[in-house]
Scaffold this motif. Structure first.
Motif, PDB file in Angstrom:
ATOM      1  N   MET A  31       0.816  -1.197   0.000  1.00  0.00           N
ATOM      2  CA  MET A  31       0.000   0.000   0.000  1.00  0.00           C
ATOM      3  C   MET A  31       0.860   1.261   0.000  1.00  0.00           C
ATOM      4  SD  MET A  31      -3.182  -1.029   2.372  1.00  0.00           S
ATOM      5  CE  MET A  31      -4.148  -0.042   1.250  1.00  0.00           C
ATOM      6  N   PHE A  33       0.426   5.637  -0.567  1.00  0.00           N
ATOM      7  CA  PHE A  33      -0.555   6.719  -0.519  1.00  0.00           C
ATOM      8  C   PHE A  33       0.087   8.006  -1.029  1.00  0.00           C
ATOM      9  CE2 PHE A  33      -3.454   4.319   2.164  1.00  0.00           C
ATOM     10  CZ  PHE A  33      -2.608   3.453   2.824  1.00  0.00           C
ATOM     11  N   TYR A  35      -0.454  12.202  -0.774  1.00  0.00           N
ATOM     12  CA  TYR A  35      -1.114  13.269  -0.023  1.00  0.00           C
ATOM     13  C   TYR A  35      -0.729  14.627  -0.597  1.00  0.00           C
ATOM     14  CZ  TYR A  35      -1.964   9.948   3.850  1.00  0.00           C
ATOM     15  OH  TYR A  35      -2.371   8.902   4.637  1.00  0.00           O
ATOM     16  N   SER A  42      -2.598  20.428   7.730  1.00  0.00           N
ATOM     17  CA  SER A  42      -2.738  18.985   7.775  1.00  0.00           C
ATOM     18  C   SER A  42      -2.613  18.365   6.386  1.00  0.00           C
ATOM     19  CB  SER A  42      -4.089  18.626   8.389  1.00  0.00           C
ATOM     20  OG  SER A  42      -4.165  17.240   8.635  1.00  0.00           O
ATOM     21  N   LEU A  45      -5.546  13.329   1.777  1.00  0.00           N
ATOM     22  CA  LEU A  45      -5.261  12.147   0.969  1.00  0.00           C
ATOM     23  C   LEU A  45      -5.797  12.342  -0.441  1.00  0.00           C
ATOM     24  CD1 LEU A  45      -4.193   9.210   0.882  1.00  0.00           C
ATOM     25  CD2 LEU A  45      -6.494   8.471   1.549  1.00  0.00           C
ATOM     26  N   ASN A 101      -1.698   0.113  10.583  1.00  0.00           N
ATOM     27  CA  ASN A 101      -1.839   1.213   9.615  1.00  0.00           C
ATOM     28  C   ASN A 101      -0.848   2.342   9.846  1.00  0.00           C
ATOM     29  OD1 ASN A 101      -4.019  -0.155   8.469  1.00  0.00           O
ATOM     30  ND2 ASN A 101      -5.487   0.850   9.798  1.00  0.00           N
ATOM     31  N   GLU A 102       0.274   2.036  10.459  1.00  0.00           N
ATOM     32  CA  GLU A 102       1.290   3.068  10.646  1.00  0.00           C
ATOM     33  C   GLU A 102       1.905   3.408   9.292  1.00  0.00           C
ATOM     34  OE1 GLU A 102       3.468   0.719  13.324  1.00  0.00           O
ATOM     35  OE2 GLU A 102       2.672   1.704  15.124  1.00  0.00           O
ATOM     36  N   GLN A 103       2.060   4.690   9.035  1.00  0.00           N
ATOM     37  CA  GLN A 103       2.570   5.107   7.742  1.00  0.00           C
ATOM     38  C   GLN A 103       3.916   5.791   7.879  1.00  0.00           C
ATOM     39  OE1 GLN A 103      -0.245   7.146   5.199  1.00  0.00           O
ATOM     40  NE2 GLN A 103      -1.891   5.720   5.703  1.00  0.00           N
TER      41      GLN A 103
ATOM     42  N   GLN B   2     -13.105  17.803   8.613  1.00  0.00           N
ATOM     43  CA  GLN B   2     -12.070  17.156   9.403  1.00  0.00           C
ATOM     44  C   GLN B   2     -12.723  16.396  10.533  1.00  0.00           C
ATOM     45  OE1 GLN B   2      -9.053  16.481   9.341  1.00  0.00           O
ATOM     46  NE2 GLN B   2      -7.977  17.874   8.007  1.00  0.00           N
ATOM     47  N   SER B  30      -9.645   2.441  15.719  1.00  0.00           N
ATOM     48  CA  SER B  30      -8.994   1.217  16.180  1.00  0.00           C
ATOM     49  C   SER B  30      -7.609   1.507  16.733  1.00  0.00           C
ATOM     50  CB  SER B  30      -8.905   0.206  15.033  1.00  0.00           C
ATOM     51  OG  SER B  30      -8.118   0.734  13.981  1.00  0.00           O
ATOM     52  N   SER B  31      -6.979   2.538  16.232  1.00  0.00           N
ATOM     53  CA  SER B  31      -5.691   2.976  16.760  1.00  0.00           C
ATOM     54  C   SER B  31      -5.512   4.452  16.435  1.00  0.00           C
ATOM     55  CB  SER B  31      -4.536   2.172  16.156  1.00  0.00           C
ATOM     56  OG  SER B  31      -4.414   2.445  14.775  1.00  0.00           O
ATOM     57  N   GLN B  33      -2.392   7.482  16.005  1.00  0.00           N
ATOM     58  CA  GLN B  33      -0.956   7.724  15.891  1.00  0.00           C
ATOM     59  C   GLN B  33      -0.670   9.213  16.031  1.00  0.00           C
ATOM     60  OE1 GLN B  33      -0.111   5.987  12.043  1.00  0.00           O
ATOM     61  NE2 GLN B  33      -1.489   4.296  12.554  1.00  0.00           N
ATOM     62  N   TYR B  35       2.313  12.038  14.897  1.00  0.00           N
ATOM     63  CA  TYR B  35       3.444  12.309  14.035  1.00  0.00           C
ATOM     64  C   TYR B  35       3.977  13.705  14.342  1.00  0.00           C
ATOM     65  CZ  TYR B  35       1.790   8.460  11.044  1.00  0.00           C
ATOM     66  OH  TYR B  35       1.388   7.231  10.556  1.00  0.00           O
ATOM     67  N   THR B  48       2.112   4.930  18.465  1.00  0.00           N
ATOM     68  CA  THR B  48       0.777   4.423  18.152  1.00  0.00           C
ATOM     69  C   THR B  48       0.140   3.933  19.446  1.00  0.00           C
ATOM     70  OG1 THR B  48       1.465   3.683  15.957  1.00  0.00           O
ATOM     71  CG2 THR B  48      -0.552   2.724  16.840  1.00  0.00           C
ATOM     72  N   LEU B  88       0.838  16.132  14.387  1.00  0.00           N
ATOM     73  CA  LEU B  88      -0.375  15.639  13.747  1.00  0.00           C
ATOM     74  C   LEU B  88      -0.818  14.343  14.413  1.00  0.00           C
ATOM     75  CD1 LEU B  88       0.895  16.113  10.108  1.00  0.00           C
ATOM     76  CD2 LEU B  88      -1.069  17.328  11.039  1.00  0.00           C
ATOM     77  N   ALA B  92      -6.945   5.478  12.680  1.00  0.00           N
ATOM     78  CA  ALA B  92      -7.305   4.403  11.755  1.00  0.00           C
ATOM     79  C   ALA B  92      -8.719   3.955  12.094  1.00  0.00           C
ATOM     80  CB  ALA B  92      -6.336   3.238  11.881  1.00  0.00           C
ATOM     81  N   GLY B  98      -9.989   0.771   4.937  1.00  0.00           N
ATOM     82  CA  GLY B  98      -9.098   0.438   3.838  1.00  0.00           C
ATOM     83  C   GLY B  98      -7.668   0.841   4.101  1.00  0.00           C
ATOM     84  N   ASN B  99      -7.205   0.740   5.315  1.00  0.00           N
ATOM     85  CA  ASN B  99      -5.846   1.091   5.717  1.00  0.00           C
ATOM     86  C   ASN B  99      -5.555   2.580   5.632  1.00  0.00           C
ATOM     87  OD1 ASN B  99      -5.468  -1.889   4.369  1.00  0.00           O
ATOM     88  ND2 ASN B  99      -4.281  -1.610   6.224  1.00  0.00           N
ATOM     89  N   LYS B 100      -6.585   3.389   5.400  1.00  0.00           N
ATOM     90  CA  LYS B 100      -6.367   4.825   5.353  1.00  0.00           C
ATOM     91  C   LYS B 100      -6.342   5.402   6.758  1.00  0.00           C
ATOM     92  CE  LYS B 100      -9.918   5.622   2.744  1.00  0.00           C
ATOM     93  NZ  LYS B 100     -10.913   6.290   1.870  1.00  0.00           N
ATOM     94  N   LEU B 101      -5.684   6.545   6.855  1.00  0.00           N
ATOM     95  CA  LEU B 101      -5.655   7.288   8.103  1.00  0.00           C
ATOM     96  C   LEU B 101      -6.430   8.589   7.944  1.00  0.00           C
ATOM     97  CD1 LEU B 101      -1.912   6.981   9.202  1.00  0.00           C
ATOM     98  CD2 LEU B 101      -3.872   5.742  10.129  1.00  0.00           C
ATOM     99  N   PHE B 103      -6.287  12.255   9.276  1.00  0.00           N
ATOM    100  CA  PHE B 103      -5.345  13.131   9.960  1.00  0.00           C
ATOM    101  C   PHE B 103      -6.061  14.272  10.666  1.00  0.00           C
ATOM    102  CE2 PHE B 103      -0.976  11.934   9.292  1.00  0.00           C
ATOM    103  CZ  PHE B 103      -1.084  10.956   8.328  1.00  0.00           C
ATOM    104  N   GLY B 104      -5.504  14.653  11.802  1.00  0.00           N
ATOM    105  CA  GLY B 104      -6.016  15.789  12.539  1.00  0.00           C
ATOM    106  C   GLY B 104      -5.648  17.101  11.869  1.00  0.00           C
TER     107      GLY B 104
END
Lengths: 114, 113
Positions: A31, A33, A35, A42, A45, A101-103, B2, B30-31, B33, B35, B48, B88, B92, B98-101, B103-104
């Motif tokens: 995967m 992505f 952005y 911020s 995507l 899902n850590e990127q 947002q 679910s989690s 993170q 950054y 995380t 940030l 998830a 779909g594995n997307k995040l 973001f704040g």
């Protein structure tokens, strides 16, 4: 983690032209992505690029404007087509490496359209 | 729209001060993170958190995930100029993400000598 590089790091382009941004990863990843980010703000995507399938675009982004290629598991390109000053931004690629899902991000491409 | 609101949006403090950044949502994740991004670079993953109520420490940084997994906070003790950057949070989704995040909205921190 992963080491991700992007080319070019920055560019200044004329209105109406197109720019292709490359993203290279040092390991095979499923995967990737793309952005867009205004400086200090911020991330938005643009699309998800999985190898072996067409990219999935987010609302507000279309393939004709932002075509994406994903020829293998370590490389992807994003093209910004028919650019206008509103496309001036930082473009970032990232990869998801874990089940949480850590990127991990590339350094970004700073685009200025005149 | 947002889904993750961060506060404050901007923060300028002196070296040695403490600060807390908040990340709030009406959605369950679910989690979550955190950054940090410095000028000219991509965001770098700090931590995380996965379990509701979880607290993680990374040197002078303390991260907490809300009990309902809808919000999180980042506390920095004795801030240093090296802490300067854009912070940030990113969530998830529990299902269908779909594995997307997500973001704040971001918190720009400046720590001065």
């Amino acid at each position: 983690s992963a080491v991700i590089s992007q080319k070019p790091s920055r560019d200044i382009c004329q209105r109406g032209t197109s720019l292709t941004i490359q993203c290279q990863v040092d390991s095979q990843v499923t995967m990737m992505f793309w952005y867009r980010q205004q400086p200090g703000q911020s991330l938005t995507l643009i699309a998800t690029a999985n190898q072996g399938s067409e990219a999935t675009y987010e609302s507000g982004f279309v393939i004709d404007k932002f075509p994406i290629s994903r020829p293998n598991l370590t490389f992807s390109t994003l093209t910004v087509s028919n650019m206008s000053p509103e496309d001036s931004s930082i473009y970032l690629c990232s990869v998801a490496l874990t089940t949480r899902n850590e990127q991990f991000f590339g350094p970004g491409t700073r685009l200025t359209v005149l | 729209t947002q889904l993750l609101e961060q506060s404050p949006q901007f923060l300028s403090i002196q070296e040695g001060e403490n600060l807390t950044v908040y990340c709030n949502s009406s959605s369950v994740f679910s989690s979550l993170q955190w950054y940090r991004q410095e000028p000219g670079e991509g965001p770098v993953l700090l931590v995380t958190v996965v379990t509701g109520g979880e607290v993680k420490k990374l040197k002078r940084l303390t991260f907490q995930f809300g009990d309902a997994r809808k919000d999180s906070s980042l506390h920095i003790t004795a801030a240093q100029p090296g802490d300067t950057g854009l912070y940030l949070c990113a969530g998830a989704k529990v299902t269908g993400g779909g594995n997307k995040l997500t973001f704040g909205t971001g918190t720009q921190l400046k720590v001065e000598l």
